[in-house]
Scaffold this motif. Structure first.
Motif, PDB file in Angstrom:
ATOM      1  N   UNK A  34      46.527 108.821  56.376  1.00 57.38           N
ATOM      2  CA  UNK A  34      46.880 108.552  54.972  1.00 57.38           C
ATOM      3  C   UNK A  34      47.032 107.064  54.718  1.00 57.38           C
ATOM      4  N   UNK A  35      47.522 106.332  55.711  1.00 57.45           N
ATOM      5  CA  UNK A  35      47.589 104.876  55.616  1.00 57.45           C
ATOM      6  C   UNK A  35      46.182 104.308  55.415  1.00 57.45           C
ATOM      7  N   UNK A  36      45.220 104.847  56.175  1.00 54.52           N
ATOM      8  CA  UNK A  36      43.835 104.398  56.030  1.00 54.52           C
ATOM      9  C   UNK A  36      43.252 104.742  54.678  1.00 54.52           C
ATOM     10  N   UNK A  37      43.607 105.915  54.151  1.00 55.47           N
ATOM     11  CA  UNK A  37      43.142 106.301  52.807  1.00 55.47           C
ATOM     12  C   UNK A  37      43.631 105.289  51.775  1.00 55.47           C
ATOM     13  N   UNK A  38      44.917 104.897  51.887  1.00 56.79           N
ATOM     14  CA  UNK A  38      45.501 103.953  50.926  1.00 56.79           C
ATOM     15  C   UNK A  38      44.852 102.576  51.025  1.00 56.79           C
ATOM     16  N   UNK A  39      44.369 102.211  52.203  1.00 57.56           N
ATOM     17  CA  UNK A  39      43.691 100.925  52.346  1.00 57.56           C
ATOM     18  C   UNK A  39      42.416 100.870  51.516  1.00 57.56           C
ATOM     19  N   UNK A  40      41.870 102.042  51.209  1.00 59.56           N
ATOM     20  CA  UNK A  40      40.651 102.116  50.393  1.00 59.56           C
ATOM     21  C   UNK A  40      40.929 101.927  48.909  1.00 59.56           C
ATOM     22  N   UNK A  41      42.189 102.058  48.505  1.00 65.21           N
ATOM     23  CA  UNK A  41      42.539 102.002  47.090  1.00 65.21           C
ATOM     24  C   UNK A  41      42.615 100.554  46.618  1.00 65.21           C
ATOM     25  N   UNK A  42      41.896 100.263  45.554  1.00 63.23           N
ATOM     26  CA  UNK A  42      41.925  98.925  44.961  1.00 63.23           C
ATOM     27  C   UNK A  42      42.521  99.045  43.561  1.00 63.23           C
ATOM     28  N   UNK A  43      42.940  97.903  43.020  1.00 65.63           N
ATOM     29  CA  UNK A  43      43.560  97.941  41.702  1.00 65.63           C
ATOM     30  C   UNK A  43      42.584  98.434  40.636  1.00 65.63           C
ATOM     31  N   UNK A 162      56.911 114.034  52.106  1.00 69.92           N
ATOM     32  CA  UNK A 162      57.181 112.633  51.766  1.00 69.92           C
ATOM     33  C   UNK A 162      56.956 111.732  52.976  1.00 69.92           C
ATOM     34  N   UNK A 163      57.389 112.199  54.149  1.00 67.92           N
ATOM     35  CA  UNK A 163      57.205 111.410  55.366  1.00 67.92           C
ATOM     36  C   UNK A 163      55.737 111.366  55.781  1.00 67.92           C
ATOM     37  N   UNK A 164      55.028 112.484  55.576  1.00 67.33           N
ATOM     38  CA  UNK A 164      53.629 112.556  55.991  1.00 67.33           C
ATOM     39  C   UNK A 164      52.681 111.878  55.012  1.00 67.33           C
ATOM     40  N   UNK A 165      53.040 111.883  53.729  1.00 69.21           N
ATOM     41  CA  UNK A 165      52.163 111.310  52.706  1.00 69.21           C
ATOM     42  C   UNK A 165      52.753 110.058  52.074  1.00 69.21           C
ATOM     43  N   UNK A 166      53.979 110.199  51.534  1.00 69.90           N
ATOM     44  CA  UNK A 166      54.554 109.129  50.728  1.00 69.90           C
ATOM     45  C   UNK A 166      54.726 107.817  51.466  1.00 69.90           C
ATOM     46  N   UNK A 167      55.353 107.844  52.652  1.00 76.54           N
ATOM     47  CA  UNK A 167      55.637 106.609  53.384  1.00 76.54           C
ATOM     48  C   UNK A 167      54.356 105.902  53.834  1.00 76.54           C
ATOM     49  N   UNK A 168      53.443 106.577  54.564  1.00 75.04           N
ATOM     50  CA  UNK A 168      52.234 105.871  55.000  1.00 75.04           C
ATOM     51  C   UNK A 168      51.324 105.470  53.836  1.00 75.04           C
ATOM     52  N   UNK A 169      51.277 106.310  52.785  1.00 74.46           N
ATOM     53  CA  UNK A 169      50.424 105.982  51.646  1.00 74.46           C
ATOM     54  C   UNK A 169      50.955 104.744  50.927  1.00 74.46           C
ATOM     55  N   UNK A 170      52.279 104.676  50.736  1.00 72.51           N
ATOM     56  CA  UNK A 170      52.883 103.506  50.092  1.00 72.51           C
ATOM     57  C   UNK A 170      52.677 102.256  50.939  1.00 72.51           C
ATOM     58  N   UNK A 171      52.811 102.412  52.261  1.00 65.83           N
ATOM     59  CA  UNK A 171      52.608 101.265  53.156  1.00 65.83           C
ATOM     60  C   UNK A 171      51.169 100.773  53.072  1.00 65.83           C
ATOM     61  N   UNK A 172      50.223 101.702  53.013  1.00 60.63           N
ATOM     62  CA  UNK A 172      48.819 101.312  52.900  1.00 60.63           C
ATOM     63  C   UNK A 172      48.516 100.591  51.594  1.00 60.63           C
ATOM     64  N   UNK A 173      49.098 101.094  50.494  1.00 64.25           N
ATOM     65  CA  UNK A 173      48.919 100.425  49.200  1.00 64.25           C
ATOM     66  C   UNK A 173      49.486  99.015  49.232  1.00 64.25           C
ATOM     67  N   UNK A 174      50.655  98.857  49.867  1.00 63.02           N
ATOM     68  CA  UNK A 174      51.289  97.539  49.961  1.00 63.02           C
ATOM     69  C   UNK A 174      50.431  96.571  50.766  1.00 63.02           C
TER      70      UNK A 174
END
Length: 320
Positions: A34-43, A162-174
């Motif tokens: 999920x962290x990797x998925x968030x890295x793909x997200x651009x503004x 939240x732990x499986x999606x929210x935390x890593x996804x937010x970290x990836x977006x950041x």
């Protein structure tokens, strides 16, 4: 046929126990995924949601309302056992995963729409998945009876998601926002690496259960095949009903037809360990939707090449 009928009667009593260390490893790998998925997200992808909210909103309704409702009807029509019904509902109540983005790109679809829908569905899933699972399983009497016996704490599931999606996804977006160069370098490594590790972990975790999965595959195969076909069809019809261009219809098709089955397997093992049928459905669903997604994306890619289309990344694309 007699053997399958007998197994169908036993699947609700099937117990699958996975080593605690392997379960933890699966959770870590899914978080990395999920962290990797968030890295793909651009503004600009997030801006897509603002500029074109209707496809996102309708896509979410189709994911979390239409598909679960149709799934409940399927569980009645196919007369599946309670644990199988729970597994089918759990899968469609989970958000889309990174594979939908990969298949959309491969099919020369609207990647920006795909990523935006994946992002939105993962955010919504933090709260909606536990609620949806509880609500829709309540509409199948066999599943509802088993759910009463399991006695799941919905807040515990919310915390788990939240732990499986929210935390890593937010970290990836950041990271994607604050360190775009690092994200650019990490993106090609994190996602494929996490996928390979997840496959290895799942195979390792289920190796001891191989005979079980082989025995019960015939019990759930028809349900999985029909449900996946319906999911892909609903995604395609949703895109067409919105009069979206062809690349966007392809993106919507994969967002509905390819779910985060890695998450559903972890939730099945964590909350439905005594109902092995749930994990059997989630694991085999993941294999099947990967197969159908690869076939469909390859077919669309070849059709696009023959038609001389270019890869769509969210810009205006003519209907075809």
């Amino acid at each position: 046929m007699v053997g399958i009928t007998a197994l169908a009667g036993d699947i609700d009593q099937l117990h699958i126990e996975i080593n605690g260390g392997l379960q933890l490893a699966m959770k870590i790998i899914i978080a990395l995924f999920l962290f990797g998925v968030a890295l793909d997200v651009r503004f600009e992808d997030l801006g897509y949601v603002v500029r074109r909210p209707l496809p996102i909103a309708v896509g979410l309704v189709a994911q979390f309302v239409v598909m679960p409702a149709l799934t409940v009807l399927l569980t009645h029509a196919l007369d599946v056992r309670g644990s199988v019904a729970i597994g089918m509902i759990l899968v469609v109540c989970c958000p889309a995963g990174n594979l939908s983005n990969i298949f959309t790109y491969r099919a020369r679809g609207d990647v920006a729409l795909s990523i935006s829908l994946t992002t939105a569905s993962n955010v919504v899933a933090l709260v909606l998945t536990p609620i949806a699972v509880a609500f829709w399983t309540g509409l199948n009497s066999s599943a509802d009876a088993l759910m009463r016996d399991v006695s799941i704490d919905p807040w515990e599931m919310v915390l788990e998601i939240a732990l499986l999606i929210g935390v890593p996804f937010s970290a990836g977006l950041l990271v994607s926002w604050r360190f775009p160069r690092f994200a650019e370098r990490a993106r090609p490594v994190v996602e494929p690496g996490a996928l390979v590790l997840l496959l290895l972990i799942v195979v390792g975790a289920l190796a001891g259960q191989l005979q079980t999965f082989r025995d019960y595959a015939g019990v759930v195969a028809i349900a999985i095949i029909v449900q996946n076909a319906v999911s892909l069809a609903v995604g395609n019809l949703t895109g067409r009903s919105l009069r979206l261009p062809v690349p966007s219809v392809r993106a919507m098709t994969f967002e509905l037809g390819v779910r985060n089955t890695g998450l559903s397997v972890v939730l099945a093992l964590g909350f439905f360990g005594d109902l092995g049928g749930v994990a059997v459905v989630a694991a085999l669903w993941g294999m099947w939707d990967s197969f159908t997604g690869l076939l469909l994306s390859t077919w669309w890619r070849r059709a696009s090449i023959r038609a001389g289309e270019t890869v769509a990344v969210g810009g205006p694309t003519p209907d075809g």
